[in-house]
Design an enzyme around this catalytic site. Structure first.
Site, PDB file in Angstrom:
ATOM      1  N   LYS A   8       0.857  -1.190   0.000  1.00  0.00           N
ATOM      2  CA  LYS A   8       0.000   0.000   0.000  1.00  0.00           C
ATOM      3  C   LYS A   8       0.892   1.240   0.000  1.00  0.00           C
ATOM      4  O   LYS A   8       1.775   1.394   0.862  1.00  0.00           O
ATOM      5  CB  LYS A   8      -0.872  -0.028   1.253  1.00  0.00           C
ATOM      6  CG  LYS A   8      -2.177   0.703   1.115  1.00  0.00           C
ATOM      7  CD  LYS A   8      -3.023   0.379   2.325  1.00  0.00           C
ATOM      8  CE  LYS A   8      -4.264   1.200   2.386  1.00  0.00           C
ATOM      9  NZ  LYS A   8      -4.927   1.057   3.678  1.00  0.00           N
TER      10      LYS A   8
HETATM   11  C1  E4P Z   1      -8.075   1.425   4.262  1.00  0.00           C
HETATM   12  O1  E4P Z   1      -7.523   1.040   3.292  1.00  0.00           O
HETATM   13  C2  E4P Z   1      -8.052   2.836   4.700  1.00  0.00           C
HETATM   14  O2  E4P Z   1      -6.787   3.139   5.215  1.00  0.00           O
HETATM   15  C3  E4P Z   1      -9.141   3.021   5.714  1.00  0.00           C
HETATM   16  O3  E4P Z   1     -10.343   2.528   5.151  1.00  0.00           O
HETATM   17  C4  E4P Z   1      -9.310   4.449   6.198  1.00  0.00           C
HETATM   18  O4  E4P Z   1     -10.464   4.496   7.000  1.00  0.00           O
HETATM   19  P1  E4P Z   1     -10.798   5.691   8.007  1.00  0.00           P
HETATM   20  O5  E4P Z   1     -11.063   6.924   7.207  1.00  0.00           O
HETATM   21  O6  E4P Z   1     -12.011   5.234   8.750  1.00  0.00           O
HETATM   22  O7  E4P Z   1      -9.587   5.856   8.891  1.00  0.00           O
END
Ligand code: E4P
Length: 218
Positions: free
Chosen positions: A87
């Site tokens: 990622k």
């Molecule tokens: C996942 O890939 C993301 O980092 C995550 O969904 C972010 O979510 P949040 O906005 O609730 O922190």
């Protein structure tokens, strides 16, 4: 549409896995910190544990923000298991790193996406997944789902292969609307997945069926 669970909590991952509908897991540095996972060796071991639980794509995020650092971290993450997807944040170095990973057969998830322009760049760089953060856009009083629909249209017109992974899901309705808007994947807290089960008429109907059965069989 694929279902990923958005957590680093092994118990929640196990519970989602037990439902039989889980296709993968996403994590981020905040979610890892929430579980108290610190230090490189522990982080790598935790990702290995997740890979052993779930037979699907597991997104593991780099911490480095410079190109060389992202490559070094991404290679170490990719070596953990074939299901690891590296990622990478949507930055100039991040785009360069995604291109490098693509050219070296390492799959990527381009994260922190908030605009269609960013989505085009990530697809051009060859990202496997693209993570638009719909909940955080809604928090700003904009429309996160609208962005999913716009990206889905652009990717169809342009023939981009990058999969749209709707992230920052906050409610079961986000999941339904992301599906309608053309998301290929949703990554959600377990609570939002379980929220899809709920309907009062289901509960009322089941109670009635059971009562009628009991009456007829007593
Ligand atoms: C996942 O890939 C993301 O980092 C995550 O969904 C972010 O979510 P949040 O906005 O609730 O922190």
């Amino acid at each position: 549409m694929k279902f990923f669970v958005d957590t680093a909590n092994l118990e929640q991952i196990r519970e989602a896995q037990d439902l039989g509908i889980l296709d993968g897991v996403t994590t981020n540095p905040s979610l890892m910190a929430k579980e108290g996972i610190t230090g490189e060796a522990n982080v790598l071991a935790h990702y290995k544990a997740i890979c052993e639980l779930v037979d699907g794509d597991i997104s593991a995020e780099v911490i480095a923000t410079d190109f060389e650092g992202m490559i070094k971290e991404g290679q170490a993450l990719a070596e953990i298991h074939e299901n690891i997807v590296v990622k990478v944040p949507m930055t100039k170095d991040g785009v360069k790193a995604i291109r490098w990973f693509t050219d070296h057969d390492i799959r990527t998830n381009c994260t922190l996406i908030f605009s269609a322009g960013q989505a085009i760049l990530a697809a051009k760089a060859g990202a496997t997944y693209l993570s638009p953060f719909i909940g955080r856009i809604d928090d700003m009083n904009w429309d996160g789902i609208e962005l999913i629909a716009q990206i889905a249209e652009i990717y169809t017109i342009q023939g981009y292969q990058t999969e749209i992974l709707a992230a920052s899901i906050r409610t079961p309705l986000h999941i339904v609307r992301a599906a309608e808007a053309g998301a290929d994947v949703v990554t959600c807290p377990l609570s939002s997945i379980l929220g899809l089960l709920k309907h009062p008429l289901t509960d009322i109907g089941l109670a009635q069926f059971l009562a009628d059965h009991k009456k007829a069989n007593s």
